[in-house]
Design a protein around this motif. Structure first.
Motif, PDB file in Angstrom:
ATOM      1  N   GLU A 108       1.050  -1.111   0.021  1.00  0.00           N
ATOM      2  CA  GLU A 108       0.129  -0.028   0.052  1.00  0.00           C
ATOM      3  C   GLU A 108       1.171   1.221   0.043  1.00  0.00           C
ATOM      4  N   ASP A 109       0.481   2.275  -0.692  1.00  0.00           N
ATOM      5  CA  ASP A 109       1.341   3.558  -0.674  1.00  0.00           C
ATOM      6  C   ASP A 109       0.025   4.440  -0.984  1.00  0.00           C
ATOM      7  N   ARG A 110       0.257   5.878  -1.184  1.00  0.00           N
ATOM      8  CA  ARG A 110      -0.458   6.971  -1.266  1.00  0.00           C
ATOM      9  C   ARG A 110      -1.426   6.632  -2.678  1.00  0.00           C
ATOM     10  N   ASP A 111      -1.047   6.137  -3.357  1.00  0.00           N
ATOM     11  CA  ASP A 111      -1.785   5.724  -4.558  1.00  0.00           C
ATOM     12  C   ASP A 111      -2.662   4.630  -4.796  1.00  0.00           C
ATOM     13  N   ARG A 154     -13.947   7.046  -2.710  1.00  0.00           N
ATOM     14  CA  ARG A 154     -14.051   5.660  -2.502  1.00  0.00           C
ATOM     15  C   ARG A 154     -12.956   4.917  -3.324  1.00  0.00           C
ATOM     16  N   PRO A 155     -12.644   3.665  -3.208  1.00  0.00           N
ATOM     17  CA  PRO A 155     -11.513   3.138  -3.749  1.00  0.00           C
ATOM     18  C   PRO A 155     -11.983   2.584  -5.147  1.00  0.00           C
ATOM     19  N   GLY A 156     -11.031   2.808  -6.154  1.00  0.00           N
ATOM     20  CA  GLY A 156     -11.033   2.682  -7.539  1.00  0.00           C
ATOM     21  C   GLY A 156     -10.867   1.239  -8.029  1.00  0.00           C
ATOM     22  N   ILE A 157     -12.017   0.671  -8.272  1.00  0.00           N
ATOM     23  CA  ILE A 157     -12.056  -0.862  -8.711  1.00  0.00           C
ATOM     24  C   ILE A 157     -11.543  -0.609 -10.544  1.00  0.00           C
ATOM     25  N   VAL A 158     -10.615  -1.434 -10.690  1.00  0.00           N
ATOM     26  CA  VAL A 158      -9.823  -1.273 -12.178  1.00  0.00           C
ATOM     27  C   VAL A 158     -10.038  -2.552 -12.781  1.00  0.00           C
ATOM     28  N   HIS A 159     -10.014  -3.687 -11.997  1.00  0.00           N
ATOM     29  CA  HIS A 159     -10.364  -5.045 -12.435  1.00  0.00           C
ATOM     30  C   HIS A 159     -11.015  -5.694 -11.253  1.00  0.00           C
ATOM     31  N   ARG A 160     -11.671  -6.894 -11.489  1.00  0.00           N
ATOM     32  CA  ARG A 160     -12.448  -7.662 -10.579  1.00  0.00           C
ATOM     33  C   ARG A 160     -12.152  -9.241 -10.635  1.00  0.00           C
ATOM     34  N   LEU A 161     -12.395  -9.642  -9.666  1.00  0.00           N
ATOM     35  CA  LEU A 161     -12.222 -11.186  -9.417  1.00  0.00           C
ATOM     36  C   LEU A 161     -13.832 -11.788  -9.056  1.00  0.00           C
ATOM     37  N   ALA A 177      -4.248   7.579 -10.262  1.00  0.00           N
ATOM     38  CA  ALA A 177      -4.072   5.988 -10.359  1.00  0.00           C
ATOM     39  C   ALA A 177      -5.137   5.353 -10.912  1.00  0.00           C
ATOM     40  N   HIS A 178      -6.544   5.670 -10.687  1.00  0.00           N
ATOM     41  CA  HIS A 178      -7.558   5.069 -11.152  1.00  0.00           C
ATOM     42  C   HIS A 178      -7.441   4.965 -12.727  1.00  0.00           C
ATOM     43  N   ARG A 179      -7.231   6.430 -13.401  1.00  0.00           N
ATOM     44  CA  ARG A 179      -7.306   6.377 -14.708  1.00  0.00           C
ATOM     45  C   ARG A 179      -6.279   5.733 -15.318  1.00  0.00           C
ATOM     46  N   ALA A 180      -4.916   5.746 -14.799  1.00  0.00           N
ATOM     47  CA  ALA A 180      -3.797   5.183 -15.422  1.00  0.00           C
ATOM     48  C   ALA A 180      -3.932   3.555 -15.401  1.00  0.00           C
ATOM     49  N   LEU A 181      -4.411   3.072 -14.300  1.00  0.00           N
ATOM     50  CA  LEU A 181      -4.556   1.531 -14.102  1.00  0.00           C
ATOM     51  C   LEU A 181      -5.701   1.078 -14.903  1.00  0.00           C
ATOM     52  N   SER A 182      -6.741   1.790 -14.977  1.00  0.00           N
ATOM     53  CA  SER A 182      -7.813   1.440 -15.976  1.00  0.00           C
ATOM     54  C   SER A 182      -7.398   1.405 -17.096  1.00  0.00           C
ATOM     55  N   HIS A 320      -7.259 -19.350  -8.705  1.00  0.00           N
ATOM     56  CA  HIS A 320      -6.523 -18.369  -7.997  1.00  0.00           C
ATOM     57  C   HIS A 320      -5.548 -17.585  -8.613  1.00  0.00           C
ATOM     58  N   ALA A 321      -5.831 -16.186  -8.602  1.00  0.00           N
ATOM     59  CA  ALA A 321      -5.038 -15.329  -9.378  1.00  0.00           C
ATOM     60  C   ALA A 321      -3.784 -15.124  -8.438  1.00  0.00           C
ATOM     61  N   ARG A 322      -2.811 -15.869  -8.885  1.00  0.00           N
ATOM     62  CA  ARG A 322      -1.525 -16.119  -8.294  1.00  0.00           C
ATOM     63  C   ARG A 322      -0.589 -14.873  -8.376  1.00  0.00           C
ATOM     64  N   LEU A 323      -0.402 -14.402  -9.745  1.00  0.00           N
ATOM     65  CA  LEU A 323       0.396 -13.292  -9.948  1.00  0.00           C
ATOM     66  C   LEU A 323      -0.301 -12.099 -10.689  1.00  0.00           C
ATOM     67  N   LEU A 324       0.021 -10.862 -10.312  1.00  0.00           N
ATOM     68  CA  LEU A 324      -0.053  -9.627 -10.943  1.00  0.00           C
ATOM     69  C   LEU A 324       1.148  -8.616 -11.058  1.00  0.00           C
ATOM     70  N   ALA A 325       1.391  -8.099 -12.174  1.00  0.00           N
ATOM     71  CA  ALA A 325       2.326  -7.258 -12.422  1.00  0.00           C
ATOM     72  C   ALA A 325       1.982  -5.996 -13.359  1.00  0.00           C
ATOM     73  N   PHE A 326       2.620  -4.983 -12.972  1.00  0.00           N
ATOM     74  CA  PHE A 326       2.035  -3.787 -13.489  1.00  0.00           C
ATOM     75  C   PHE A 326       3.056  -2.702 -13.113  1.00  0.00           C
ATOM     76  N   ARG A 327       3.033  -1.715 -14.112  1.00  0.00           N
ATOM     77  CA  ARG A 327       3.852  -0.371 -13.785  1.00  0.00           C
ATOM     78  C   ARG A 327       3.107   0.470 -12.929  1.00  0.00           C
ATOM     79  N   HIS A 328       3.751   1.285 -11.727  1.00  0.00           N
ATOM     80  CA  HIS A 328       3.138   1.924 -11.085  1.00  0.00           C
ATOM     81  C   HIS A 328       2.467   3.119 -11.658  1.00  0.00           C
ATOM     82  N   PRO A 329       1.444   3.627 -11.384  1.00  0.00           N
ATOM     83  CA  PRO A 329       0.617   4.557 -12.109  1.00  0.00           C
ATOM     84  C   PRO A 329       1.692   6.103 -11.733  1.00  0.00           C
ATOM     85  N   VAL A 330       2.274   6.257 -10.844  1.00  0.00           N
ATOM     86  CA  VAL A 330       3.072   7.462 -10.698  1.00  0.00           C
ATOM     87  C   VAL A 330       4.228   7.395 -10.818  1.00  0.00           C
TER      88      VAL A 330
END
Length: 355
Positions: A108-111, A154-161, A177-182, A320-330
Motif C-alpha cells: 500500500e502507498d498513497r496511490d 471511494r476505492p477505484g476498482i480497475v479489475h475484478r475477481l 491512479a484510477h485512470r492510469a490503471l484502468s 486463484h489469481a496467483r500473479l499480478l504485475a503492472f507499472r506503478h501509475p505515478v
C-alpha cells in the motif's frame, strides 16, 4: 475530488497561474490557449489533479464561471484575457459504508493498495450484496487516504475477481491512479507491462502441454448472469483469448489421459468468467465450478475413498489469481506481486496428488 494539492496548481506553460478566491480557483486565459475548448483547457490547467470527465461534469453542474456568469457548455471556446473560476467540491461520502472486514494487504502507498482477496468475498456492492464486500472493507481500511475517485471518496476498482476466485488485486486510491490503471487493464498489457497469471485445477488435462484458446464470449442462452462461447459475428460477441500451460497432471482416467490437472492461465483479454468458460469450452472445466462444470460432477464418484471427500466438498471454482504485475501509475516502477494458493486449494491439490 477535494481541492487540488498546491503542487498541482503551480504555473503550467501557456496556461497561467491559479489563484485562490473565496473557495474558488481562478485562472486567466493566456494568448496560447485562446480558442481552446473550456473542458480541455481546464483539465490541462489542473494537470493530474482532476480528470477531464470530472471537469466536464463540474462545468455542466454550474461550478465554472466566467466573471459572474456560469458557463455550462464543455465545448465553449475560451478567449485570451478571460478569467474563469472553478469550484471543485470536497469528495462526497461514498454510498457503501465502511466495515471492519479483515484484509490481507500485500502492498500500500498513497496511490494504490494491493490485496490478496479471499474466496467468498464479493468485490463491489450490488443488489443482494450491499455490504460485506471488498469495497466496504477498503473504505474502512483506507479512510481519509482516499482522495476521491470521480469526486466520490471511494476505492477505484480497475479489475475484478469473481466472488469465489481468490488472489491478487490492485485498487486505486486516487483519481490519477484510477485512470492510469484502468487504461493499463483495458489495454490488457499489449503495449505495457501488465501481467496476470491464474492457477486452475481442472477436470482431465489438455492433450497439449500449452496452447491458446481464442474464442469470443457472449451472453449465455439460458442465463443473463453466465457467459458462453458464441459465434464471432453475433452482436454481443467479445474477443477473448486465454493462454494456458499444464503444470502438473494427476492420476489416470483409464483412457490414457489424466484425471485432473493444475493449469496456469494467462489472460490476453479480460472478459467475465473468461477462464472458466474457456477451459470448459475445451472440455476441461474447473473443479468445483457450479456453473460451467456441472456435467463433470459425477466424476467425483470415480475417485478413491481417500480423495473423494475433499474433492466432493470443494464447492467453488478452483481458481486463484496467483500473479499480478503492472507499472506503478505515478513512479513508473514495475510492481510484481504473487500470492500462494489459499488453504482450500492446497488441500485439494494434496488430495489429487494421491491419485
Amino acid at each position: 475530488m477535494g481541492d487540488p494539492d498546491s503542487e498541482d496548481l503551480e504555473q503550467r506553460e501557456g496556461l497561467g497561474q491559479w489563484e485562490q478566491a473565496g473557495g474558488w480557483q481562478e485562472l486567466t486565459v493566456d494568448e496560447a490557449a485562446a480558442g481552446e475548448r473550456l473542458d480541455r483547457w481546464l483539465s490541462q490547467a489542473l494537470g493530474e489533479a482532476v480528470s477531464r470527465s470530472r471537469v466536464q461534469a463540474l462545468i455542466r453542474a454550474g461550478a465554472v464561471r466566467c466573471g459572474d456568469a456560469p458557463v455550462t457548455e464543455p465545448k465553449h471556446k475560451v478567449a485570451a484575457g478571460e478569467r474563469y473560476a472553478l469550484e471543485v467540491p470536497e469528495a462526497a461520502p461514498a454510498e457503501p459504508l465502511p466495515e471492519p472486514i479483515p484484509l490481507d494487504i500485500l502492498y500500500e502507498d498513497r496511490d494504490l493498495v494491493v490485496v490478496n482477496k479471499p474466496a467468498g468475498l464479493v468485490v463491489h456492492p450490488a443488489p443482494g450484496n450491499w455490504s460485506g464486500t471488498l469495497v466496504n472493507a477498503l473504505l474502512h481500511h483506507c479512510g481519509e487516504t482516499l482522495s476521491g475517485i470521480g469526486g466520490v471518496r471511494r476505492p477505484g476498482i480497475v479489475h475484478r475477481l469473481d466472488r469465489d476466485t481468490s488472489g491478487v488485486m490492485v485498487v486505486a486510491k486516487t483519481d490519477l491512479a484510477h485512470r492510469a490503471l484502468s487504461e493499463a487493464f483495458a489495454d490488457h498489457g499489449r503495449s505495457g507491462d501488465l501481467e496476470r497469471a491464474y492457477d486452475a485445477l481442472v477436470w482431465g488435462a489438455p492433450d497439449r502441454l500449452s496452447g491458446t484458446i481464442d474464442a469470443p464470449l457472449g451472453r449465455h442462452a439460458q442465463s443473463r448472469t453466465l457467459r458462453a462461447v458464441v459465434p464471432e459475428g453475433r452482436s454481443d460477441a467479445r474477443h477473448a483469448v486465454t493462454r494456458y500451460q499444464v503444470k502438473k497432471r494427476f492420476g489416470s482416467d483409464g483412457r490414457g489421459g489424466a484425471f485432473a490437472a493444475l493449469v496456469e492461465c494467462r489472460l490476453e483479454t479480460g472478459r467475465t468468467h473468461q477462464i472458466r468458460v474457456h477451459m470448459a469450452h475445451i472440455g476441461h472445466p474447473l473443479i468445483g465450478d457450479q456453473d460451467y462444470g456441472r456435467a463433470f460432477r459425477t466424476k467425483v464418484n470415480r475417485l478413491p475413498d481417500e480423495v473423494r471427500p475433499t474433492v466432493a466438498a470443494f464447492h467453488r471454482q478452483a481458481l486463484h489469481a496467483r500473479l499480478l504485475a503492472f507499472r506503478h501509475p505515478v513512479s513508473g516502477e514495475l510492481m510484481r506481486f504473487e500470492a500462494p494458493p489459499p488453504a482450500d486449494m492446497k488441500a485439494l491439490t494434496r488430495a489429487l496428488d494421491i491419485l
